[in-house]
Design an enzyme around this catalytic site. Structure first.
Site, PDB file in Angstrom:
ATOM      1  N   GLY B 104       0.851  -1.172   0.000  1.00 24.64           N
ATOM      2  CA  GLY B 104       0.000   0.000   0.000  1.00 24.64           C
ATOM      3  C   GLY B 104       0.874   1.205   0.000  1.00 24.64           C
ATOM      4  O   GLY B 104       2.084   1.103   0.152  1.00 24.64           O
ATOM      5  N   CYS B 105       0.273   2.350  -0.188  1.00 26.24           N
ATOM      6  CA  CYS B 105       1.070   3.563  -0.185  1.00 26.24           C
ATOM      7  C   CYS B 105       1.244   4.016   1.240  1.00 26.24           C
ATOM      8  O   CYS B 105       0.370   3.882   2.055  1.00 26.24           O
ATOM      9  CB  CYS B 105       0.385   4.646  -0.976  1.00 26.24           C
ATOM     10  N   VAL B 106       2.415   4.524   1.537  1.00 24.85           N
ATOM     11  CA  VAL B 106       2.601   5.152   2.827  1.00 24.85           C
ATOM     12  C   VAL B 106       2.579   6.642   2.580  1.00 24.85           C
ATOM     13  O   VAL B 106       2.903   7.440   3.304  1.00 24.85           O
ATOM     14  CB  VAL B 106       3.886   4.690   3.508  1.00 24.85           C
TER      15      VAL B 106
END
Ligand code: SF4
Ligand code: SF4
Lengths: 397, 106
Positions: B104-106
């Protein structure tokens, strides 16, 4: 003299301005973690490649975000940065601190992490750089005890941020600080427990100077503005002229809509053409001020260039009164987020979704009327907002 | 690659503790690992419902579901989900279900 271990980094420290390298070297004197970080960074510069693995998943209890897992891909060389997680800490609205709060932060971080901080990251948060998995929970507990909370990360509402607004600026049109704080407290779940298709950022600027860059860097920008004419104090205009301000050149000629006329004695503004950019008020704050009725313009869809290209945000509400408890604003935010969550593909920002399905679909879904202020490029194609049934076909005989 | 020992067996995991050999997953693994994710005692039917859902979804689509989908399909709200899995669905639930680490994107 001993040969330096970090000749490339040393160059960064050698310039005229303070460099983060100096700070890291100072930290390296007492923290092996900071020392290995320097070593790994030097290696990255040498090999022109990053040495962090992507995407660790670590966290604290009850929260799905706020910690970003980082691992070195060469732990055998730099064992002290094998794990080097980042904590995002929710900054105080408007970034006001007492020195005591900063000391508390640093004490906690000296105890649990590398001691290296980044105030403030582009998200607005306080960034605490570098700790290990076993320190996370304790560090979070200690931060909580001092009144701090984690910020947002991942596919969640990111820590809302606001400009200093009325804290410092005389011509702030809305209370950006209160609005931001209210939003932050209202959406704790959405911040800490990610369940969106992707990130969502809200930024509040109290006037069109937009010192938080909300228009470019947030999915929902809330920007203070006004209704009505800009009051002019002609005496003060004359005083600016007497003090040497070239009103024609500096003020009138740089007005983006050229709606000001100055005859050498008096200044006139054709307010119907003013886009409320703040330029003239910035230059002559004693002579000009925002009009009498204050509120906010809401814009949607700004983002930096990851996944798809960068987008600037787009007006969706030209004017909204903004007063506690902000019911109208929050109702709209929830409608927007619900529609986006239902409709978006995974990792699709709201701006990209609107680009894909069209502004009119968005407006219908969240119940906003189409207005002339929304036309992104005036005088191109205004029909873009009409549904077929809106345009009654006339029978051609 | 780090290894962990659970209920007398050894498993290869990544640095965040996500199972590396997905076919090695079994119920005992999940149960023994639960404590590590802040779950005391036996996994309940509610836990298993989520774990099984995640495994089914992963087998079908090769990725973990979006959290909103997980919540909707299981008729559960976020609050309950975090009560069940205190370290969260992405970290806690996926780990126990033996899914590879969600990206996922941080
Ligand atoms: S956006 Fe306006 S009110 Fe906010 S800090 Fe900038 S100048 Fe001041
Ligand atoms: S606020 Fe901007 S657009 Fe309006 S009159 Fe001043 S310079 Fe012109």
């Amino acid at each position: 003299m001993a040969k330096s271990d970090t000749p490339l980094l040393d160059q960064l420290g050698g310039g005229k301005w303070p460099s983060f390298i100096d700070d890291m070297k100072q930290a390296a004197k007492k923290k092996p973690m900071a020392k290995d970080l320097l070593g790994q960074l030097e290696l990255s510069y040498k090999e022109k490649i990053g040495h962090w693995k992507h995407g660790g998943i670590v966290g604290v209890k009850g929260y799905g975000g706020g910690v970003i897992g980082r691992y070195s891909d060469c732990p055998e060389k730099f064992p002290n940065v094998q794990a080097f997680h980042t904590l995002r800490v929710n900054h105080p609205t408007g970034w006001f601190y007492k020195t005591e709060a900063l000391r508390n932060l640093c004490d906690v971080w000296d105890k649990h992490g590398s001691g290296l901080t980044n105030l403030h990251g582009s998200t607005g948060d306080i960034i605490l750089l570098g700790t290990t998995t076993d320190h996370l929970q304790e560090c979070f507990d200690d931060l909580s005890a001092k009144g701090f909370d984690l910020g947002g990360s991942g596919s969640a509402l990111r820590t809302p941020s606001a400009c200093v607004g009325p804290g410092r600026c005389e011509w702030a049109c809305i209370d950006s600080l209160d609005t931001c704080y209210n939003i932050t407290m209202s959406y704790q779940d959405e911040i800490h427990r990610p369940m969106f298709p992707y990130k969502f950022k809200i930024k509040v600027a109290a006037c069109p100077n937009d010192c938080v860059a909300s228009i470019a860097r947030s999915d929902l920008a809330i920007i203070g503005t006004w209704k009505g004419d800009i009051p002019i104090d002609q005496k003060e205009v004359a005083a600016y002229a007497a003090a040497g301000l070239d009103i024609q050149k500096e003020v009138c000629n740089l007005c983006p809509t050229r709606c000001m006329v100055y005859n050498g004695r008096e200044l006139k503004i054709y307010d119907e053409d003013c886009t409320r950019c703040m330029h003239c008020i910035n230059l002559m704050p004693k002579a000009l001020r925002p009009g009498p009725e204050k509120g906010a313009t809401l814009l949607i869809g700004g983002k930096a260039p990851i996944v798809e290209g960068a987008l600037l945000s787009w007006v969706i509400v030209p004017f909204m009164k903004l007063e506690p408890p902000y019911t109208e604003l929050k109702d709209l935010i929830m409608k927007i987020i619900d529609w986006w969550s239902e409709t978006a593909r995974s990792r699709e920002r709201i701006g990209e979704l609107i680009k894909r399905v069209g502004m009119r679909t968005f407006l219908r879904a969240v119940g906003l009327p189409a207005l002339p202020q929304m036309v992104k490029s005036p005088r191109t194609n205004p029909y873009v907002f009409f549904w077929p049934e809106d345009i009654k076909q006339k029978e051609v005989k | 690659m780090p290894q962990i020992e659970l209920a007398g067996k050894t498993y290869e995991v990544d640095e965040d503790g996500f199972l590396q050999e997905l076919d090695k997953w079994n119920k005992e693994f999940a149960q023994a690992y639960a404590k590590n994710e802040g779950i005391e005692g036996q996994l309940t039917e509610e836990h298993w419902k989520i774990i099984n859902y995640l495994r089914d979804y992963f087998q079908k689509f090769g990725i973990a579901p979006m959290i909103r989908k997980l919540v909707k399909d299981n008729g559960i709200d976020m609050k309950r989900l975090y009560e069940l899995f205190p370290t969260g669905p992405a970290k806690g639930a996926c780990k126990l279900a033996g899914l590879s680490k969600p990206t996922g994107c941080v």
